[in-house]
Design a protein around this motif. Structure first.
Motif: not given
Ligand SMILES: CCCCCCCCCCCCC/C=C/C(=O)SCCNC(=O)CCNC(=O)[C@H](O)C(C)(C)COP(=O)(O)OP(=O)(O)OC[C@H]1O[C@@H](n2cnc3c(N)ncnc32)[C@H](O)[C@@H]1OP(=O)(O)O
Length: 242
Positions: A89, A140, A156-157, A223, A227
């Motif tokens: 997605r 992932y 990751r974020y 973006h 997220q």
């Protein structure tokens, strides 16, 4: 009546089974893909570290890892297909810009212009890409395996907040360093007159690419910030159709 209800539920069950096996197949493929990519970028990290420790300089580092880098970065084109077929997605456009700009940097800038391969800016974006990709693909992988350690999710974020601008700085400085060589050699350019009656100036094209970072990079960055808010702070984000 009863039989048509039964038919309906049989059809529904079949559809559900198909969906389940399709998503099991997609999960298996994504798990394989992400493990392979994590391993690939880990190999690159180890190769870079070994080169630097053995030689004590960054000169020649790009050449020593070029083949592996070209392979794994080019394979990432598959990610655009993942989005296009709805396997993940994510926006095709966001992923496409990210992957294509990387492939462009590798093949049409760093690999094609030997004189810039020893620039510090090349090492900057290589190190940033490597750290980012090891984190992203392992995120992932663990996520798909439903055993995601919090520190990987956090990395990751959060890391991109610093890594993204650093990577972009490395890329822009590398393209800037390439400009004089491109102008002097006239590489990838076509001057008139020619049998196709088309002219193309790679030097100007590189300047346009550099300028295109101004509108495109903030979109990728925002973006990722969206997220981040969604994943780390559970905010519900209504995305516009991309
Ligand atoms: C012709 C030349 C053109 C040149 C044009 C130049 C202009 C360029 C301008 C900008 C250039 C940028 C250059 C880039 C530099 C760098 O990379 S610097 C290093 C720092 N970089 C980063 O931090 C990268 C950050 N970017 C990304 O992570 C991605 O590439 C992304 C596409 C921008 C965003 O990722 P996205 O997938 O949208 O977010 P996620 O939260 O990670 O995932 C969303 C959902 O999708 C699932 N998913 C995605 N991929 C996978 C996968 N491979 N396997 C399994 N699942 C995947 C993910 O789990 C999420 O699912 P849900 O949890 O269900 O939401």
């Amino acid at each position: 009546m009863a039989s048509s209800e039964e038919d309906g539920s049989v059809e529904e069950k079949e559809n559900n089974n198909k969906k389940r096996s399709k998503s099991a197949l997609a999960t298996a493929w994504l798990t394989f893909y992400n493990i392979t990519m994590t391993a690939g970028w880990l190999v690159l990290a180890v190769a870079m570290l070994r080169f630097y420790l053995q030689k004590g300089t960054h000169k020649g580092l790009y050449k020593s890892i070029a083949r592996t880098l070209k392979f794994f970065q080019t394979v990432a084109l598959v990610e655009v297909i993942h989005c296009a077929v709805g396997m993940v997605r994510t926006s095709v456009i966001v992923t496409g810009v990210q992957v294509c700009s990387r492939i462009f940097m590798v093949w049409f800038v760093t690999n094609s212009i030997k004189q810039i391969q020893n620039e510090e800016s090349v090492i900057l974006f290589l190190v940033v890409w490597t750290v980012t990709e090891i984190t992203r693909y392992s995120f992932y992988t663990f996520n798909l395996l439903k055993h995601l350690p919090y520190f990987i999710k956090w990395a990751r974020y959060n890391m991109f907040i610093v890594m993204y601008p650093l990577g972009v700085a490395g890329e822009l400085m590398t393209i800037y360093a390439a400009l004089p060589y491109v102008r002097r050699s006239g590489m990838f350019s076509m001057r008139l007159p020619n049998k196709y009656n088309v002219s193309f100036d790679y030097y100007i094209f590189l300047i346009i690419v550099m300028l295109s970072y101004i509108p495109l990079f903030p979109q990728l960055y925002f973006h990722m910030l969206r997220q981040r808010r969604k994943v780390l702070h559970g905010e519900v984000i209504v995305e516009k159709d991309e």
